[in-house]
Design an enzyme around this catalytic site. Structure first.
Site, PDB file in Angstrom:
ATOM      1  N   ARG A  33       0.812  -1.220   0.000  1.00  0.00           N
ATOM      2  CA  ARG A  33       0.000   0.000   0.000  1.00  0.00           C
ATOM      3  C   ARG A  33       0.841   1.265   0.000  1.00  0.00           C
ATOM      4  O   ARG A  33       0.377   2.327  -0.398  1.00  0.00           O
ATOM      5  CB  ARG A  33      -0.917   0.036   1.231  1.00  0.00           C
ATOM      6  CG  ARG A  33      -1.899  -1.103   1.306  1.00  0.00           C
ATOM      7  CD  ARG A  33      -2.541  -1.154   2.667  1.00  0.00           C
ATOM      8  NE  ARG A  33      -1.482  -1.432   3.663  1.00  0.00           N
ATOM      9  CZ  ARG A  33      -1.577  -1.137   4.955  1.00  0.00           C
ATOM     10  NH1 ARG A  33      -2.652  -0.549   5.425  1.00  0.00           N
ATOM     11  NH2 ARG A  33      -0.595  -1.430   5.784  1.00  0.00           N
TER      12      ARG A  33
ATOM     13  N   ASN B 105      11.434  25.192   8.453  1.00  0.00           N
ATOM     14  CA  ASN B 105      11.522  25.967   7.217  1.00  0.00           C
ATOM     15  C   ASN B 105      11.633  25.030   6.028  1.00  0.00           C
ATOM     16  O   ASN B 105      12.238  23.963   6.122  1.00  0.00           O
ATOM     17  CB  ASN B 105      12.732  26.905   7.243  1.00  0.00           C
ATOM     18  CG  ASN B 105      12.614  27.949   8.324  1.00  0.00           C
ATOM     19  OD1 ASN B 105      11.599  28.617   8.436  1.00  0.00           O
ATOM     20  ND2 ASN B 105      13.643  28.085   9.134  1.00  0.00           N
TER      21      ASN B 105
ATOM     22  N   TYR C 163      13.977  22.040   6.813  1.00  0.00           N
ATOM     23  CA  TYR C 163      14.889  22.294   7.923  1.00  0.00           C
ATOM     24  C   TYR C 163      14.098  22.270   9.227  1.00  0.00           C
ATOM     25  O   TYR C 163      13.093  22.976   9.348  1.00  0.00           O
ATOM     26  CB  TYR C 163      15.485  23.699   7.846  1.00  0.00           C
ATOM     27  CG  TYR C 163      16.434  23.979   6.729  1.00  0.00           C
ATOM     28  CD1 TYR C 163      17.800  23.992   6.956  1.00  0.00           C
ATOM     29  CD2 TYR C 163      15.978  24.294   5.456  1.00  0.00           C
ATOM     30  CE1 TYR C 163      18.688  24.300   5.951  1.00  0.00           C
ATOM     31  CE2 TYR C 163      16.853  24.596   4.441  1.00  0.00           C
ATOM     32  CZ  TYR C 163      18.207  24.599   4.687  1.00  0.00           C
ATOM     33  OH  TYR C 163      19.078  24.907   3.683  1.00  0.00           O
TER      34      TYR C 163
ATOM     35  N   LYS D 109      20.387  22.111  13.460  1.00  0.00           N
ATOM     36  CA  LYS D 109      19.445  21.899  12.361  1.00  0.00           C
ATOM     37  C   LYS D 109      19.439  20.429  11.977  1.00  0.00           C
ATOM     38  O   LYS D 109      20.464  19.743  12.068  1.00  0.00           O
ATOM     39  CB  LYS D 109      19.875  22.666  11.105  1.00  0.00           C
ATOM     40  CG  LYS D 109      20.048  24.134  11.249  1.00  0.00           C
ATOM     41  CD  LYS D 109      20.615  24.719   9.956  1.00  0.00           C
ATOM     42  CE  LYS D 109      20.994  26.160  10.130  1.00  0.00           C
ATOM     43  NZ  LYS D 109      21.617  26.712   8.941  1.00  0.00           N
TER      44      LYS D 109
ATOM     45  N   HIS E 136      25.961  29.845   6.195  1.00  0.00           N
ATOM     46  CA  HIS E 136      25.257  30.621   7.217  1.00  0.00           C
ATOM     47  C   HIS E 136      25.406  30.020   8.610  1.00  0.00           C
ATOM     48  O   HIS E 136      25.486  28.810   8.764  1.00  0.00           O
ATOM     49  CB  HIS E 136      23.769  30.700   6.874  1.00  0.00           C
ATOM     50  CG  HIS E 136      23.499  31.212   5.506  1.00  0.00           C
ATOM     51  ND1 HIS E 136      22.506  30.711   4.705  1.00  0.00           N
ATOM     52  CD2 HIS E 136      24.114  32.181   4.769  1.00  0.00           C
ATOM     53  CE1 HIS E 136      22.497  31.344   3.547  1.00  0.00           C
ATOM     54  NE2 HIS E 136      23.468  32.237   3.558  1.00  0.00           N
TER      55      HIS E 136
ATOM     56  N   ARG F  18      24.084  28.106  -1.813  1.00  0.00           N
ATOM     57  CA  ARG F  18      23.504  28.908  -0.735  1.00  0.00           C
ATOM     58  C   ARG F  18      24.333  28.650   0.510  1.00  0.00           C
ATOM     59  O   ARG F  18      24.614  27.518   0.851  1.00  0.00           O
ATOM     60  CB  ARG F  18      22.052  28.517  -0.477  1.00  0.00           C
ATOM     61  CG  ARG F  18      21.113  28.844  -1.615  1.00  0.00           C
ATOM     62  CD  ARG F  18      19.703  28.430  -1.243  1.00  0.00           C
ATOM     63  NE  ARG F  18      18.758  28.701  -2.287  1.00  0.00           N
ATOM     64  CZ  ARG F  18      17.771  29.589  -2.191  1.00  0.00           C
ATOM     65  NH1 ARG F  18      17.622  30.300  -1.094  1.00  0.00           N
ATOM     66  NH2 ARG F  18      16.933  29.763  -3.185  1.00  0.00           N
TER      67      ARG F  18
ATOM     68  N   HIS G  82      26.615  26.418   7.670  1.00  0.00           N
ATOM     69  CA  HIS G  82      25.924  25.456   6.810  1.00  0.00           C
ATOM     70  C   HIS G  82      25.665  26.068   5.442  1.00  0.00           C
ATOM     71  O   HIS G  82      25.307  27.237   5.327  1.00  0.00           O
ATOM     72  CB  HIS G  82      24.581  25.065   7.450  1.00  0.00           C
ATOM     73  CG  HIS G  82      23.733  24.217   6.560  1.00  0.00           C
ATOM     74  ND1 HIS G  82      22.671  24.726   5.862  1.00  0.00           N
ATOM     75  CD2 HIS G  82      23.815  22.907   6.255  1.00  0.00           C
ATOM     76  CE1 HIS G  82      22.121  23.747   5.158  1.00  0.00           C
ATOM     77  NE2 HIS G  82      22.806  22.642   5.383  1.00  0.00           N
TER      78      HIS G  82
ATOM     79  N   GLN H   5      11.513  26.102  14.974  1.00  0.00           N
ATOM     80  CA  GLN H   5      11.042  26.525  13.656  1.00  0.00           C
ATOM     81  C   GLN H   5      11.210  25.386  12.663  1.00  0.00           C
ATOM     82  O   GLN H   5      12.134  24.576  12.782  1.00  0.00           O
ATOM     83  CB  GLN H   5      11.851  27.718  13.133  1.00  0.00           C
ATOM     84  CG  GLN H   5      11.574  29.007  13.856  1.00  0.00           C
ATOM     85  CD  GLN H   5      12.313  30.170  13.231  1.00  0.00           C
ATOM     86  OE1 GLN H   5      13.534  30.177  13.177  1.00  0.00           O
ATOM     87  NE2 GLN H   5      11.566  31.147  12.758  1.00  0.00           N
TER      88      GLN H   5
ATOM     89  N   ASP I  69      25.346  36.232  -0.082  1.00  0.00           N
ATOM     90  CA  ASP I  69      26.323  35.159   0.108  1.00  0.00           C
ATOM     91  C   ASP I  69      27.658  35.483  -0.557  1.00  0.00           C
ATOM     92  O   ASP I  69      28.718  35.181  -0.019  1.00  0.00           O
ATOM     93  CB  ASP I  69      25.777  33.830  -0.421  1.00  0.00           C
ATOM     94  CG  ASP I  69      24.654  33.275   0.438  1.00  0.00           C
ATOM     95  OD1 ASP I  69      24.454  33.759   1.575  1.00  0.00           O
ATOM     96  OD2 ASP I  69      23.968  32.355  -0.030  1.00  0.00           O
TER      97      ASP I  69
END
Length: 189
Positions: free
Chosen positions: A29, A54, A138, A78, A68, A65, A125, A52, A174
């Site tokens: 299934r 995200n 995240y 994270k 940070h 990216r 990261h 949080q 960045d």
């Protein structure tokens, strides 16, 4: 690190960082996959509460990216999961006094591989997309604080990050992050 009934934790070369493999339960299934369990994650990596969640979408392949991080009281751990597409995820140890200070690791994450990267507090990261329309989820254990946000230049030669693809895009923010200066001692948590 321990093997759990629903998660397997594989320690990585930077102390505290690990790859988390989720174990699916399924039949003809479909499947059920536990994405988060505060009890199991608190016991294995010290991540128990989510402040949080995200979700990001990066449309093009080759986008970088990062790198940070947040300072002191706003530092965050994270858990990064790829929901669609794929990335090369990179973390750099910025913890003052750490035996792996300024060392980095690279981990490939892709949709369907049932893995996540646990990024401890005190790490920068970033990532590069390996496929178009890549989505990430995240989980953060602390709240974003723009006053404590910082970054490192992703192409800083002293970091030694080898991005696998030609960089197709990078934000001005960045691109303007500083290179590491010789007097940088790290961040205190």
């Amino acid at each position: 690190m321990a093997t759990d009934e629903r998660f397997h934790f594989e320690g990585l070369l930077l102390a505290g960082a690990c790859k988390i493999t989720r174990k699916k339960l399924g039949d003809e299934r479909g499947f059920l996959e536990r994405m988060f369990c505060s009890k199991e994650l608190a016991r294995s990596v010290g991540f128990g509460a989510i402040a949080q969640i995200n979700r990001t979408l990066t449309a093009a392949t080759g986008v970088v990216r990062g790198m940070h991080f947040q300072l002191a009281a706003s530092a965050e751990a994270k858990i990064v999961t790829c929901l669609r597409g794929g990335i090369l995820d990179v973390i750099v140890d910025l913890r003052k006094g750490s035996p792996t200070f300024l060392q980095h690791i690279e981990v490939s994450l892709s949709a369907g591989d049932d893995t996540a990267l646990f990024v401890p507090r005190g790490f920068a990261h970033g990532f590069q997309t390996l496929h178009p329309d890549t989505e990430l989820l995240y989980l953060h254990d602390n709240y974003y604080d723009p006053a404590c946000e910082r970054g490192l230049f992703p192409l800083d030669p002293s970091l030694g990050i080898q991005w696998p693809l030609e960089i197709s895009q990078m934000s001005d923010r960045d691109r303007n992050h500083p290179v590491i200066k010789s007097d940088f001692e790290g961040i205190t948590l």
